[in-house]
Enzyme design. Structure first.
Site, short mmCIF file in Angstrom:
data_model
loop_
_atom_site.label_atom_id
_atom_site.label_comp_id
_atom_site.label_asym_id
_atom_site.label_seq_id
_atom_site.Cartn_x
_atom_site.Cartn_y
_atom_site.Cartn_z
CG HIS B 39 -0.25 -0.26 2.51
ND1 HIS B 39 0.63 0.63 3.07
CD2 HIS B 39 -0.28 -1.31 3.37
CE1 HIS B 39 1.09 0.16 4.21
NE2 HIS B 39 0.56 -1.04 4.42
CG HIS B 42 4.28 -1.78 1.97
ND1 HIS B 42 2.95 -2.10 2.00
CD2 HIS B 42 4.87 -2.55 2.91
CE1 HIS B 42 2.72 -3.03 2.90
NE2 HIS B 42 3.88 -3.32 3.48
#
Lengths: 332, 332
Positions: B39, B42
């Site tokens: 997501h 990250h």
């Protein structure tokens, strides 16, 4: 190159810099970790290392992390100048001697963390490092192989060994590292750790070296008196009515009895209990106190009842206040 | 470079070979370990990593070693193709995606060692790896920092994290690695482990990222229904004699209450018990079950009674069967 002066590195960053520079030049870096007070056994590890590498690093560092507070850290023999000379003259020279001062000193005193180290977990085994409160709290454990043999009587030993070897591997960044099969369990633990933690390092087990009288070479042998190795005793032989002489094996009874057991096993006596009893009895009569005597699988170190696969007879014996290790591999 | 196709490496030796080759060319290798289902959080780690390196490696590997047998390993979300696309399109491309199959499979089935794994030590915490009996037995533990917070309710979690990160570090051999401060305790544990084990790797803690509604970004958020984040409820307002609408905070009550606590602390309310009670009460009323709510020292993670030094309010909350982590740093 003979009689080469080694580069002596004491700083962690310098060590890593040297190694990375060597690697960048395509050199294979070999590594032999030691606690110093070098003898022929260590020098044979260095020779072995040279067979597998372009450049050789020997570390000399007495690791407090593998000693309990009640063990012999304070009397562990030291002879740094002698060690350097041996490496220079007897081993044909090495490239680097890594001789760090304190690998558990991280510079910053961390009061909060240290305050907690008093409240150690229940049942927790304490090493000299944990006792000195330097804030070090990371330990590598090889959970099954560290049990038994030396792990039983020295509860912090292998977590200290696995941890310091990890640290040294990360500082020296070698391609190859050599461990002596004299410390059989240690060698197997390091092999397993390297596999389990995916270190990019090849581990080589080098054969155990013995003195001419059979005693396995060890830094701790220096603490043995000549009489504790073996001595001649005279006695009145009533049969011949003369004074007679007899060689009274003491520490050398360890290797003598192990060789005897190996021969017996190879001749078909594979019941471990009987082989062990014989060895224990012989050493006991010679004045030694057996810490452990076990016949185990060569790889898993699982205790065996019968020798059916490649085995190793591992033993630890006290003579006076000196603890001696020995082992023989038994292939049947 | 935008929209760059990453090189996908699945083999351990290939990974190390790539990294060593990059290093030999003088490149700085940056590393972001993930468990996939990427997501924005990250992707922000990837962006951070690029600030510090020439080449970027992202690993995608769901680590069984950090899950207990009763935890959500089997339902952990996976979307490898989606992940690759996100890395390609949203993060401006990375150089390598390391996607190993099983990092605990060492090829050789070792019957003897596995037989022993049934006799686990008393009181020993078991991870999915120990249960699967692959012969892996080496674990890295950061003994003090792994206690408390997430360590209390997830007893194998941090030994699994420290061990897999050690393995990944040894395979990827990066110069720099980025960890999110969303997993605050994990970040501090990795920092300490790197110091204690002398890894030659710089660790960077990247700021936590939130969704617009305040919820900390997490792969597990996908399991929350819109109503579990927050929902509008209508009620009869007896004072105004009309139907009225109210925003009923649910999962978003976590960040809302943490922000409120931080503001209160900055205004002089430094008694942790009171700050914690307020947060717990708010979340409880929103339907959440607080796993833990602690205000701890930012470095030692020591539980604080009063905020006198840089602190962090860490919390874990269950909404339904989804466990959510959040934290706010509080500088007073």
């Amino acid at each position: 190159m003979e009689n080469k002066e080694p580069l002596i590195i004491t700083d962690k960053d310098d060590m890593r810099r040297w190694s990375r520079s060597a690697r960048a030049q395509g050199k294979i870096v070999g590594f032999v970790p030691t606690m110093g007070y070098l003898h022929e056994g260590h020098l044979s590890l260095v020779q072995e290392c040279k067979q597998h590498s372009d450049l050789t690093v020997v570390s000399i560092y007495v690791n407090p992390g593998q000693f309990s507070p009640n063990e012999d850290l304070s009397t562990y023999p030291l002879d740094f100048i002698g060690d350097i000379n041996k490496l220079k003259n007897k081993a044909g020279g090495v490239d680097v001697v890594f001789h760090p001062k304190d690998l558990y000193d991280y510079g910053k005193y961390d009061g909060v963390v240290n305050a907690r180290s008093n409240g150690l977990e229940e049942g927790k085994v304490v090493s000299c490092v944990e006792n000195s409160g330097q804030g070090h709290e990371t330990w590598v454990r090889v959970q099954k192989l560290e049990k038994g043999l030396c792990g039983s009587s020295r509860p912090v030993f292998f977590k200290g060994v696995a941890t310091i070897v990890t640290k040294l591997f990360n500082l020296v960044e070698p391609d190859v590292a050599v461990f002596g099969k004299k410390d059989y369990q240690q060698w197997r633990i390091i092999e397993r750790m390297v596999r389990d933690l995916d270190f990019g390092i090849k581990i080589i087990g080098a054969e155990l070296l013995r003195d001419p009288d059979g005693l396995a070479k060890s830094s701790r042998n220096v603490h043995l008196s000549p009489e504790q190795r073996k001595k001649l005793i005279s006695y009145w032989d009533s049969a011949s009515q003369t004074w007679s002489m007899e060689l009274n094996l003491q520490a050398t009874s360890i290797s003598e009895s192990l060789f005897h057991a190996r021969t017996a096993a190879q001749k078909g006596q594979v019941v471990c209990r009987e082989l062990k009893d014989l060895v224990i009895k012989t050493i006991h009569e010679a004045g030694g106190k057996v810490d452990y005597a076990e016949i185990v699988d060569q790889e898993s170190l699982e205790v065996l009842d019968e020798i059916k696969s490649p085995a190793v007879f591992c033993i630890a014996v006290w003579f006076g206040n000196v603890r001696l290790l020995d082992n023989v591999e038994i292939a049947v």
